[in-house]
Design a protein around this motif. Sequence first.
Motif, PDB file in Angstrom:
ATOM      1  N   GLY A  50       5.243  -0.006  -3.625  1.00 44.62           N
ATOM      2  CA  GLY A  50       4.329   0.521  -2.614  1.00 44.62           C
ATOM      3  C   GLY A  50       2.899   0.024  -2.723  1.00 44.62           C
ATOM      4  N   PHE A  51       2.610  -0.882  -3.646  1.00 48.85           N
ATOM      5  CA  PHE A  51       1.262  -1.437  -3.786  1.00 48.85           C
ATOM      6  C   PHE A  51       1.059  -2.546  -2.762  1.00 48.85           C
ATOM      7  N   ARG A  52      -0.181  -2.694  -2.312  1.00 49.91           N
ATOM      8  CA  ARG A  52      -0.550  -3.745  -1.366  1.00 49.91           C
ATOM      9  C   ARG A  52      -1.861  -4.372  -1.831  1.00 49.91           C
ATOM     10  N   ALA A  53      -1.975  -5.680  -1.619  1.00 51.87           N
ATOM     11  CA  ALA A  53      -3.230  -6.369  -1.941  1.00 51.87           C
ATOM     12  C   ALA A  53      -4.333  -5.816  -1.053  1.00 51.87           C
ATOM     13  N   ASP A  54      -5.490  -5.514  -1.649  1.00 48.24           N
ATOM     14  CA  ASP A  54      -6.593  -4.942  -0.860  1.00 48.24           C
ATOM     15  C   ASP A  54      -7.665  -5.979  -0.506  1.00 48.24           C
ATOM     16  N   GLY A  55      -7.427  -7.248  -0.862  1.00 46.27           N
ATOM     17  CA  GLY A  55      -8.373  -8.315  -0.526  1.00 46.27           C
ATOM     18  C   GLY A  55      -9.330  -8.673  -1.647  1.00 46.27           C
TER      19      GLY A  55
ATOM     20  N   TYR B  77      -4.381  -4.911  -6.302  1.00 44.57           N
ATOM     21  CA  TYR B  77      -3.404  -4.184  -5.500  1.00 44.57           C
ATOM     22  C   TYR B  77      -3.726  -2.703  -5.633  1.00 44.57           C
ATOM     23  N   GLU B  78      -3.390  -1.939  -4.603  1.00 42.93           N
ATOM     24  CA  GLU B  78      -3.601  -0.492  -4.681  1.00 42.93           C
ATOM     25  C   GLU B  78      -2.564   0.227  -3.838  1.00 42.93           C
ATOM     26  N   ARG B  79      -2.416   1.512  -4.112  1.00 47.91           N
ATOM     27  CA  ARG B  79      -1.555   2.375  -3.303  1.00 47.91           C
ATOM     28  C   ARG B  79      -2.033   3.813  -3.419  1.00 47.91           C
ATOM     29  N   MET B  80      -1.804   4.556  -2.373  1.00 45.70           N
ATOM     30  CA  MET B  80      -2.119   5.981  -2.383  1.00 45.70           C
ATOM     31  C   MET B  80      -1.057   6.686  -3.230  1.00 45.70           C
TER      32      MET B  80
ATOM     33  N   PHE C  18       7.377  -7.110  -7.492  1.00 47.51           N
ATOM     34  CA  PHE C  18       7.674  -5.817  -8.124  1.00 47.51           C
ATOM     35  C   PHE C  18       6.691  -4.756  -7.647  1.00 47.51           C
ATOM     36  N   TYR C  19       5.390  -5.052  -7.716  1.00 41.73           N
ATOM     37  CA  TYR C  19       4.376  -4.075  -7.312  1.00 41.73           C
ATOM     38  C   TYR C  19       4.491  -3.741  -5.825  1.00 41.73           C
ATOM     39  N   GLU C  20       4.787  -4.728  -5.011  1.00 42.32           N
ATOM     40  CA  GLU C  20       4.959  -4.465  -3.583  1.00 42.32           C
ATOM     41  C   GLU C  20       6.150  -3.547  -3.331  1.00 42.32           C
TER      42      GLU C  20
END
Length: 169
Positions: free
Chosen positions: A142-147, A163-166, A137-139
């Motif tokens: 537009g969210f992506r795992a930042d590590g 997860y984060e997104r601009m 859902f988060y992906e």
Amino acid sequence: MLKAALIRWAVPEDWDKLGELQARSYHDAYRKLLPNDFLNRVTAESRQSECRERLREPEHTGMLLIGHRAVGYISLRFPPDARQADGEVTALYLLREYWGRGLGQRLMAWGLERLREKGCALAGLWVLERNEGARRFYERQGFRADGARRVVTRGEEFVQLRYERMIAE
């Protein structure tokens, strides 16, 4: 067909409705992911007590209402000072019977717009590594795992991924 859906800031008078929603939606989301003995301690009463305190802070939690029924919510954390540009989605839950209708997307869009209005350029959130449905859902949002990873205890130890997104325009 759903009645008109409305998202608004939760107010102190919503403590009982929000606490019940939090407990039910938490159980819906984690029924097969977290230990039952832990989930059994997440009750409407325990959540209502916390909601009474949390709702003293204005503009923290958005509630999704269908008619007069609270069916979902999103909680946000804004940067502590205007020079910091990161905000956070600290919770997003929807009652199971409303999954798959685009309401989670509406809640997320509403929350991201509130973060953007406060000057946030980036939105972050934490999700259980084993919660594949939430991660998908988060992906899609537009969210992506930042590590980044952390361990949380929910009856047992579990790994969460950041997860984060601009969100800046």
